[in-house]
Motif scaffolding. Structure first.
Motif, PDB file in Angstrom:
ATOM      1  N   THR A 107       0.762  -1.225   0.035  1.00 50.43           N
ATOM      2  CA  THR A 107       0.124  -0.058  -0.042  1.00 50.43           C
ATOM      3  C   THR A 107       1.088   1.238   0.046  1.00 50.43           C
ATOM      4  O   THR A 107       1.885   1.297   0.584  1.00 50.43           O
ATOM      5  CB  THR A 107      -0.913   0.200   1.321  1.00 50.43           C
ATOM      6  N   SER A 108       0.427   2.434  -0.694  1.00 50.82           N
ATOM      7  CA  SER A 108       1.008   3.552  -0.671  1.00 50.82           C
ATOM      8  C   SER A 108       0.034   4.753  -1.015  1.00 50.82           C
ATOM      9  O   SER A 108      -0.835   4.592  -1.628  1.00 50.82           O
ATOM     10  CB  SER A 108       2.193   3.641  -1.703  1.00 50.82           C
ATOM     11  N   ARG A 109       0.323   5.718  -0.095  1.00 51.11           N
ATOM     12  CA  ARG A 109      -0.309   7.021   0.106  1.00 51.11           C
ATOM     13  C   ARG A 109       0.676   8.091  -0.155  1.00 51.11           C
ATOM     14  O   ARG A 109       1.593   8.198   0.904  1.00 51.11           O
ATOM     15  CB  ARG A 109      -1.271   7.246   1.225  1.00 51.11           C
ATOM     16  N   ARG A 110       0.750   8.767  -1.339  1.00 49.29           N
ATOM     17  CA  ARG A 110       1.507  10.054  -1.608  1.00 49.29           C
ATOM     18  C   ARG A 110       1.310  10.965  -0.420  1.00 49.29           C
ATOM     19  O   ARG A 110       0.109  11.317  -0.091  1.00 49.29           O
ATOM     20  CB  ARG A 110       1.446  10.516  -2.909  1.00 49.29           C
ATOM     21  N   ALA A 111       2.400  11.488   0.012  1.00 53.55           N
ATOM     22  CA  ALA A 111       2.170  12.602   1.440  1.00 53.55           C
ATOM     23  C   ALA A 111       3.010  13.664   1.000  1.00 53.55           C
ATOM     24  O   ALA A 111       3.554  14.338   1.797  1.00 53.55           O
ATOM     25  CB  ALA A 111       2.625  11.732   2.655  1.00 53.55           C
ATOM     26  N   HIS A 112       3.283  14.019  -0.147  1.00 54.83           N
ATOM     27  CA  HIS A 112       4.185  14.854  -0.759  1.00 54.83           C
ATOM     28  C   HIS A 112       3.493  16.404  -0.776  1.00 54.83           C
ATOM     29  O   HIS A 112       2.485  16.221  -1.751  1.00 54.83           O
ATOM     30  CB  HIS A 112       5.085  14.622  -1.866  1.00 54.83           C
ATOM     31  N   PRO A 113       3.671  17.461  -0.241  1.00 53.33           N
ATOM     32  CA  PRO A 113       2.998  18.551  -0.583  1.00 53.33           C
ATOM     33  C   PRO A 113       3.070  19.058  -1.783  1.00 53.33           C
ATOM     34  O   PRO A 113       4.216  19.151  -2.255  1.00 53.33           O
ATOM     35  CB  PRO A 113       3.463  19.366   0.763  1.00 53.33           C
ATOM     36  N   GLY A 114       1.883  19.724  -2.524  1.00 62.23           N
ATOM     37  CA  GLY A 114       2.143  20.479  -3.666  1.00 62.23           C
ATOM     38  C   GLY A 114       2.041  19.764  -4.611  1.00 62.23           C
ATOM     39  O   GLY A 114       2.598  20.180  -5.820  1.00 62.23           O
ATOM     40  N   VAL A 115       1.737  18.350  -5.135  1.00 59.25           N
ATOM     41  CA  VAL A 115       1.800  17.512  -6.058  1.00 59.25           C
ATOM     42  C   VAL A 115       0.626  16.701  -6.118  1.00 59.25           C
ATOM     43  O   VAL A 115      -0.249  16.529  -5.309  1.00 59.25           O
ATOM     44  CB  VAL A 115       3.144  16.671  -6.207  1.00 59.25           C
ATOM     45  N   PRO A 116       0.445  16.167  -7.147  1.00 55.24           N
ATOM     46  CA  PRO A 116      -0.971  15.439  -7.338  1.00 55.24           C
ATOM     47  C   PRO A 116      -0.868  14.325  -6.232  1.00 55.24           C
ATOM     48  O   PRO A 116       0.234  13.629  -6.265  1.00 55.24           O
ATOM     49  CB  PRO A 116      -1.051  14.798  -8.779  1.00 55.24           C
ATOM     50  N   HIS A 117      -2.096  14.052  -5.993  1.00 56.18           N
ATOM     51  CA  HIS A 117      -2.313  12.896  -4.768  1.00 56.18           C
ATOM     52  C   HIS A 117      -2.118  11.519  -5.657  1.00 56.18           C
ATOM     53  O   HIS A 117      -2.451  11.397  -6.801  1.00 56.18           O
ATOM     54  CB  HIS A 117      -3.644  12.958  -4.177  1.00 56.18           C
ATOM     55  N   ALA A 118      -1.499  10.565  -5.179  1.00 51.37           N
ATOM     56  CA  ALA A 118      -1.479   9.108  -5.662  1.00 51.37           C
ATOM     57  C   ALA A 118      -1.540   7.944  -4.603  1.00 51.37           C
ATOM     58  O   ALA A 118      -1.012   8.113  -3.536  1.00 51.37           O
ATOM     59  CB  ALA A 118      -0.145   8.966  -6.305  1.00 51.37           C
ATOM     60  N   ARG A 119      -2.337   7.129  -4.980  1.00 52.50           N
ATOM     61  CA  ARG A 119      -2.674   6.020  -3.950  1.00 52.50           C
ATOM     62  C   ARG A 119      -2.351   4.515  -4.827  1.00 52.50           C
ATOM     63  O   ARG A 119      -2.654   4.586  -6.170  1.00 52.50           O
ATOM     64  CB  ARG A 119      -4.164   5.748  -3.649  1.00 52.50           C
ATOM     65  N   PHE A 120      -1.924   3.861  -3.997  1.00 49.63           N
ATOM     66  CA  PHE A 120      -1.938   2.363  -4.614  1.00 49.63           C
ATOM     67  C   PHE A 120      -1.986   1.244  -3.590  1.00 49.63           C
ATOM     68  O   PHE A 120      -1.669   1.506  -2.354  1.00 49.63           O
ATOM     69  CB  PHE A 120      -0.350   2.176  -5.120  1.00 49.63           C
ATOM     70  N   ASP A 121      -2.912   0.201  -3.994  1.00 51.10           N
ATOM     71  CA  ASP A 121      -3.404  -0.792  -2.911  1.00 51.10           C
ATOM     72  C   ASP A 121      -3.339  -2.018  -3.526  1.00 51.10           C
ATOM     73  O   ASP A 121      -4.231  -2.081  -4.519  1.00 51.10           O
ATOM     74  CB  ASP A 121      -4.505  -0.405  -2.041  1.00 51.10           C
ATOM     75  N   ALA A 122      -2.355  -2.992  -3.540  1.00 53.23           N
ATOM     76  CA  ALA A 122      -2.516  -4.274  -4.372  1.00 53.23           C
ATOM     77  C   ALA A 122      -2.042  -5.335  -3.513  1.00 53.23           C
ATOM     78  O   ALA A 122      -0.953  -5.267  -2.516  1.00 53.23           O
ATOM     79  CB  ALA A 122      -1.685  -4.134  -5.361  1.00 53.23           C
TER      80      ALA A 122
END
Length: 237
Positions: A133-148
């Protein structure tokens, strides 16, 4: 051949998900000095998830470990063929900050978790399900999620020269655009792959990088652990 082996590491829990796309989908997104590489007339967009384990300067006794998730394609470049990274999400705050500050590379801080739900204790070569699982936590950039959740299902195989598998995984050079075009070199033994299944519950990497989601199911491969050496990142002359 690497000019200098700066870093040593082991990659494990590797997932490759490859989608064929029309070359025109990719060509307009590349820097001027790169062109699309194709196999059988198709370009490919690939989501790759893995754990970078025991990353250390060559000869150092102890290293760092963290997961990484990237979206990439395949290119011809000034220094030869390779992969081109659209994003490199990593659960490593210091490494991400350095890569962005020094090179302006597309590294993004993400909160990630890699687990093995089938067993309480699992050896590196045991196989079995992996949840990433991944949840982007970087400010000021497009959000991105991954769960596999993915799992190897087939016998071990090596990619035959000239095959689609070889085109997609046997790449030892990468390109990424930051404040200029950069390339890096790695070396390792040929990949040991297995056919795999994936339950892809969330994946917004395409949208985060300006792509429509490709049609159809991906080609899925599980990668056995592999020892890797890496040279330093260099600007393309």
């Amino acid at each position: 051949m690497l000019e200098r082996r700066v870093l040593e590491m082991t990659w494990r829990d590797g997932l490759f998900c490859h989608w064929p796309v029309d070359p025109a989908v990719v060509s307009g997104t590349l820097p001027d000095r790169l062109s699309v590489a194709t196999h059988g007339g198709d370009a490919y967009l690939s989501v790759v998830a893995f754990v970078m384990d025991d990353i250390r300067p060559r000869g150092a006794p102890v290293g760092l470990s963290f997961p990484e998730l990237n979206l990439r394609t395949y290119v011809e470049g000034p220094d030869g063929p390779g992969v081109y990274f659209y994003n490199l999400d990593a659960d490593d705050r210091i490494g991400v900050e350095l890569a962005r500050r020094l090179f302006a590379l597309p590294y993004y801080r993400a909160e990630m978790d890699v687990s093995h739900p089938a067993t309480a204790k699992r050896s590196e070569s045991a196989g079995g399900p992996v949840r990433f699982t991944s949840r982007r936590a970087h400010p000021g950039v497009p959000h991105a999620r991954f769960d596999a959740t993915y799992e190897p299902t087939g016998e071990a195989l090596a990619a035959e020269p000239g095959s689609l598998d070889a085109f997609l995984v046997e790449n030892y050079r990468f390109y990424a655009e930051g404040n200029r075009l950069y390339r890096g070199e790695i070396t390792h033994e040929p990949w040991t792959l297995r056919a795999a299944t994936v339950d892809l519950r969330a994946n917004t990497l395409f949208e985060a990088n300006g792509f429509d989601r490709p049609d159809g199911d991906p080609i899925v491969r599980y990668a056995e652990p592999i020892d890797v050496s890496a040279d330093r990142i260099r600007s393309v002359c």
